[in-house]
Design a protein around this motif. Structure first.
Motif, mmCIF file in Angstrom:
data_model
loop_
_atom_site.group_PDB
_atom_site.id
_atom_site.type_symbol
_atom_site.label_atom_id
_atom_site.label_comp_id
_atom_site.label_asym_id
_atom_site.label_seq_id
_atom_site.Cartn_x
_atom_site.Cartn_y
_atom_site.Cartn_z
ATOM 1 N N SER A 511 35.503 70.392 16.705
ATOM 2 C CA SER A 511 36.497 69.777 15.815
ATOM 3 C C SER A 511 36.393 70.434 14.449
ATOM 4 O O SER A 511 35.334 70.382 13.814
ATOM 5 N N ILE A 513 37.610 70.358 10.692
ATOM 6 C CA ILE A 513 38.184 69.426 9.722
ATOM 7 C C ILE A 513 38.462 70.175 8.429
ATOM 8 O O ILE A 513 37.578 70.839 7.877
ATOM 9 N N TYR A 538 38.983 73.870 21.005
ATOM 10 C CA TYR A 538 38.825 73.339 19.659
ATOM 11 C C TYR A 538 40.057 72.536 19.266
ATOM 12 O O TYR A 538 41.117 72.629 19.893
ATOM 13 N N GLU A 539 39.914 71.751 18.220
ATOM 14 C CA GLU A 539 41.021 71.027 17.605
ATOM 15 C C GLU A 539 40.920 71.199 16.096
ATOM 16 O O GLU A 539 39.831 71.404 15.555
ATOM 17 N N ILE A 541 41.975 69.396 12.420
ATOM 18 C CA ILE A 541 42.400 68.141 11.792
ATOM 19 C C ILE A 541 42.547 68.382 10.293
ATOM 20 O O ILE A 541 41.572 68.706 9.612
ATOM 21 N N ARG A 580 36.067 64.118 4.446
ATOM 22 C CA ARG A 580 35.388 64.635 5.631
ATOM 23 C C ARG A 580 35.107 63.513 6.626
ATOM 24 O O ARG A 580 35.213 63.711 7.846
ATOM 25 N N GLY A 583 38.131 62.630 8.619
ATOM 26 C CA GLY A 583 38.304 63.549 9.732
ATOM 27 C C GLY A 583 37.340 63.276 10.864
ATOM 28 O O GLY A 583 37.702 63.374 12.046
ATOM 29 N N LEU A 584 36.100 62.916 10.523
ATOM 30 C CA LEU A 584 35.106 62.615 11.555
ATOM 31 C C LEU A 584 35.526 61.415 12.402
ATOM 32 O O LEU A 584 35.247 61.362 13.606
ATOM 33 N N ALA A 587 37.768 62.851 15.005
ATOM 34 C CA ALA A 587 37.298 64.007 15.768
ATOM 35 C C ALA A 587 36.830 63.599 17.153
ATOM 36 O O ALA A 587 36.205 62.541 17.346
ATOM 37 N N THR A 588 37.122 64.471 18.133
ATOM 38 C CA THR A 588 36.695 64.237 19.515
ATOM 39 C C THR A 588 35.653 65.262 19.980
ATOM 40 O O THR A 588 35.168 65.150 21.103
ATOM 41 N N ILE A 592 31.025 70.044 15.025
ATOM 42 C CA ILE A 592 31.910 69.838 13.878
ATOM 43 C C ILE A 592 31.828 71.034 12.943
ATOM 44 O O ILE A 592 30.735 71.515 12.621
ATOM 45 N N ARG A 669 27.595 66.728 16.319
ATOM 46 C CA ARG A 669 28.152 65.424 15.954
ATOM 47 C C ARG A 669 27.088 64.322 16.018
ATOM 48 O O ARG A 669 27.033 63.439 15.150
#
Length: 819
Positions: A511, A513, A538-539, A541, A580, A583-584, A587-588, A592, A669
């Protein structure tokens, strides 16, 4: 422990009753997956064994009976190769203990053990007046089949770190890449002293380098050990960074070799990897010296007995203790024969008020006859002098490891009087040396042992020859043990250093961020660098840090059109919450990455960091180097100097400066959740605060020594002086968040803050130095009862000076050059 009999005869050390000797390590074929004591039975003289296999010597060596490794093996099988990567090498560095070890070990392995040996030394480490001797030293090593290489002879320019020790470590790494590529080594050995193997070990641990060899750290003495023995303050930034380098190498090298359990014990206490071998074997010493048969003592040149102390004149070597013992022996008439006392060595630090150790000795022995101070002698001259003139050798050290002079004096047949400091008792045990051993600093016992040693020489005319003959027999056995230790290390299975290859199915989700302020123009290149990544799982955010009305801005609509998978979150302005952490919450991923808008990712950053975290499950995070100037014309130059700080990770200096650096980090994470995420009550320095949280929880991170990102700073928004005051205030707020850490390290932090003060004002001014010493003295006085006050006091003085400097500039009262 050895001592003296009542009649003055010296007691000796003996081997175990079964004819064996304790050795921590292993022989070939034995499991050395963990450190333990083994019994290695005594064997025949290695010279007789080798002479049966290869009777014709072809290369000159100081080890009698030795032969060319090529002749010994007849090329029937590959010869093992070793590189000694030591800045200090004898005879370039006169009478250095570490350099003498390299000389002896290299000649032993090259001459009689079937090894190809290279020595990579730092020519700049040698004092300028000795540099013309390098060609002679290279020829001397070459006659024994050893290549002596200069660190500055290849490997390219290192990154421009601000510390000589880091520069040296970087040069060693670059040279090793070249040399190991040309002729792969089975072993690469570094000393612990000043951490020259730091970069090589870090590259192996985090980048998979040197996966086909074994990196060995040889414990001689760390810079912290020497400072403690010298009763010196260990508070400067350079000292603490050097200590971190040494600790890192000791913790993560493939093998740890030590001459003494004294140095090995702290490493064993901190050992986390039970499978890593910890090996002990004493220093070897050859029969090299004045031309004579083994055990033959040269004719005496004068009648009076000579008692000598041979070492650098400094506090840890204890010459002042010996001087007090000499005065006591003379005043009590314990010495009934004419004796001359000699202190031989270069001068160093002495007792407080004396300036140097030579000054301390002169003051203590004022009015005492028959003593002299001589400069250090070249090794060959020293060996001849020990054999011809010295009867008793005294080693009165306060702190020591494995002083070579004990072996050199024993080989010459000198009677030994030693303190029990550090590893000296183990040294006497290894060589079965007859010696009088006294407690460190016991002047009365040392004076009595001196008198008994002198009487032994007088009463037993043949004692020196007998001691030399006995030593020569044990010396050869110890050489054999050293050979066995190196063979055992070469036979140790390679540690799995290669990084795993992550397929698309194996990639853990990441994730990314990106907190976004009002400077939206800088968001585009940051987001584009993420979506250009070679990583697939990945993603991204975006966390908007302003009013909801701007969420529908045209730039955001366009970004969502180009990157459909982009996720956008809006931070509630009413919440006292870090962007931050917002965003956490969305997050999946199990990994991070937090990016500021002045950061750019390389295509391989996520892939490389995920590989390292997969290979090193004990790491909570990894960071990388940053390219500070991304323009193509400047890129090559910028990559020589990472943009942020020193590459250490969490250390004792983390309270004073962000030693992890401002590089992009990939964090697990689960570990972020363990420390509660980012701080919500800090306006700046959230990343720094996170590294301190990890340190408090004993969660370890590391740095990948590769450039995997760029830093593109925006235009400055405030006056530098105002920014300096703001930075000091933010730093003070950060320290208040970690009062337990500050309390434990208050003196160190205060001293380093004052060092910054001196640097800022200009250390050339005596008045500035005097003022800084006064501030530090006040801070030290506050440490015992109120450690936090000491830090606060030092910070306040810095803040006041910064404000005064800023005011003076605005009024035109002080020019920048004068400050």
């Amino acid at each position: 422990m050895s001592g003296c009999h009542a009649d003055g005869r010296l007691a000796g050390r003996h081997c175990c009753g079964d004819g064996s000797r304790e050795f921590i390590g292993s022989k070939i074929g034995l499991d050395i997956s963990s450190s333990r004591s083994l019994r290695i039975p005594r064997s025949r003289d290695f010279r007789s064994i080798l002479s049966e296999q290869c009777p014709i010597p072809s290369v000159r060596s100081p080890y009698p009976g030795s032969v060319s490794s090529r002749a010994a093996l007849g090329r029937s099988k590959p010869m093992p190769r070793i590189l000694f990567a030591y800045p200090e090498v004898s005879p370039l560095y006169i009478n250095g203990g570490i350099g003498t070890y390299v000389y002896e070990a290299a000649h032993l392995l090259a001459g009689c053990s079937g090894w190809e040996v290279d020595v990579l030394t730092d020519f700049s480490f040698v004092p300028a007046g000795m540099q013309p001797d390098f060609a002679k030293a290279r020829a001397l090593f070459g006659r024994a089949g050893i290549r002596l290489l200069d660190l500055h002879g290849g490997g390219g320019d290192p990154m421009t770190w601000g510390m000589p020790d880091l520069m040296r470590a970087e040069r060693y790494y670059r040279n090793l890449v070249t040399l190991h590529g040309e002729r792969p080594y089975d072993l690469i050995e570094f000393p612990d002293w000043r951490g020259p193997g730091f970069m090589a070990v870090r590259h192996k641990r985090t980048a998979g380098a040197f996966a086909d060899t074994r990196l060995v750290v040889h414990l001689h003495s760390s810079s912290k050990d020497v400072a403690d023995w010298q009763a010196e303050n260990f508070l400067t930034r350079e000292q603490l960074y050097c200590h971190d380098m040494e600790a890192y190498v000791n913790a993560h090298a493939d093998l740890v070799l030590s001459p003494t359990e004294f140095l090995l014990h702290p490493v064993r206490d901190k050992e986390r990897m039970s499978s890593r071998p910890l090996i002990r074997t004493g220093y070897p010493i050859s029969a090299e010296g004045p031309s004579r048969a083994a055990g033959e003592v040269l004719p005496r040149r004068k009648e009076a007995l000579t008692v000598a102390c041979v070492s650098r004149l400094e506090l840890r070597k204890g010459q002042d203790i010996l001087a007090q013992a000499i005065r006591r022996a003379v005043e009590t008439a314990a010495l009934d024969q004419p004796v001359e006392f000699v202190f031989c060595g270069n001068d160093g630090r002495g007792l407080p008020g004396d300036g140097s150790m030579a000054g301390s000795v002169r003051r203590i022995l004022d009015g005492v006859p028959n003593w002299t101070i001589q400069k250090a002698k070249p090794r060959q001259t020293l060996l001849e002098w020990l054999a011809a003139d010295v009867d008793v050798c005294v080693v009165p050290s306060r702190g020591d490891n494995y002083p070579n002079v004990v072996l050199e004096a024993a080989r010459a047949g000198c009677v030994l009087v030693c303190s029990d400091a550090g590893g000296i008792p183990e040294m006497l045990h290894d060589y079965d040396l007859r010696a009088a051993v006294v407690s460190v600093g016991d002047v009365a016992a040392l004076a009595g042992s001196l008198a008994q040693a002198v009487r032994s020489v007088r009463c037993e005319p043949g004692i020196r020859r007998r001691l030399a003959v006995e030593f020569d027999a044990v010396r050869r056995r110890q050489c054999r043990r050293t050979q066995e230790a190196y063979r055992a290390m070469a036979a140790t299975p390679l540690r799995d250093a290669a990084l795993p290859v992550l397929t698309a199915a194996d990639e853990p989700r990441v994730s990314v961020i990106v907190p976004v302020g009002r400077d939206t123009d800088r968001v585009w290149p940051t987001v584009q660098s993420v979506f250009a990544s070679a990583y697939s799982n990945y993603e991204v955010i975006l966390v908007l840090e302003w009013d909801r009305g701007t969420e529908s801005a045209s730039w955001l609509t366009e970004m969502r059109r180009i990157f459909p998978s982009l996720r956008v979150a809006q931070k509630d302005v009413q919440e006292v919450r870090d962007a931050r952490n917002c965003g956490l919450a969305l997050a999946t991923g199990e990994l991070i990455v937090v990016l500021d808008t002045d950061h750019r990712l390389s295509r391989g950053m996520m892939q490389r960091c995920a590989q390292v975290l997969a290979a090193r499950p004990g790491l909570a995070y990894v960071t990388t180097y940053l390219d500070g100037t991304p323009e193509p014309t400047e890129r090559r130059k910028a990559r020589r100097a990472p943009a942020d700080g020193q590459p250490f990770g969490a250390s004792e200096l983390l309270l004073l400066e962000n030693t992890v650096g401002g590089g992009v980090a990939m964090i697990r994470r689960r570990d972020l959740d363990k420390v509660g995420g980012y701080a919500n009550d800090l306006s700046t320095l959230q990343e720094w605060d996170l590294w301190l949280k990890f340190q408090e929880e004993r969660l370890e991170g590391d740095v990948i020594p590769e450039v995997h990102g760029a830093f593109v700073p925006g235009a400055p928004r405030e006056d530098p002086s105002t920014g300096g005051r703001r930075a000091l205030g933010s730093h003070h707020a950060l320290l208040r968040h970690h009062e337990d850490l500050v309390r434990r390290q208050a003196l160190t932090i205060s001293a380093l803050l004052l060092e910054e003060y001196v640097r800022a004002r200009g250390a050339r001014s005596d008045a500035v130095l005097h003022r800084a010493v006064g501030v530090l003295g006040r801070a030290i006085s506050l440490v015992a009862g109120h450690p936090l006050w000491a830090v606060r006091y030092a910070v306040q003085r810095l803040v006041r000076w910064t404000r005064a400097r800023s005011w003076g500039k605005k009024k035109g009262l002080t020019s920048p050059a004068s400050t």
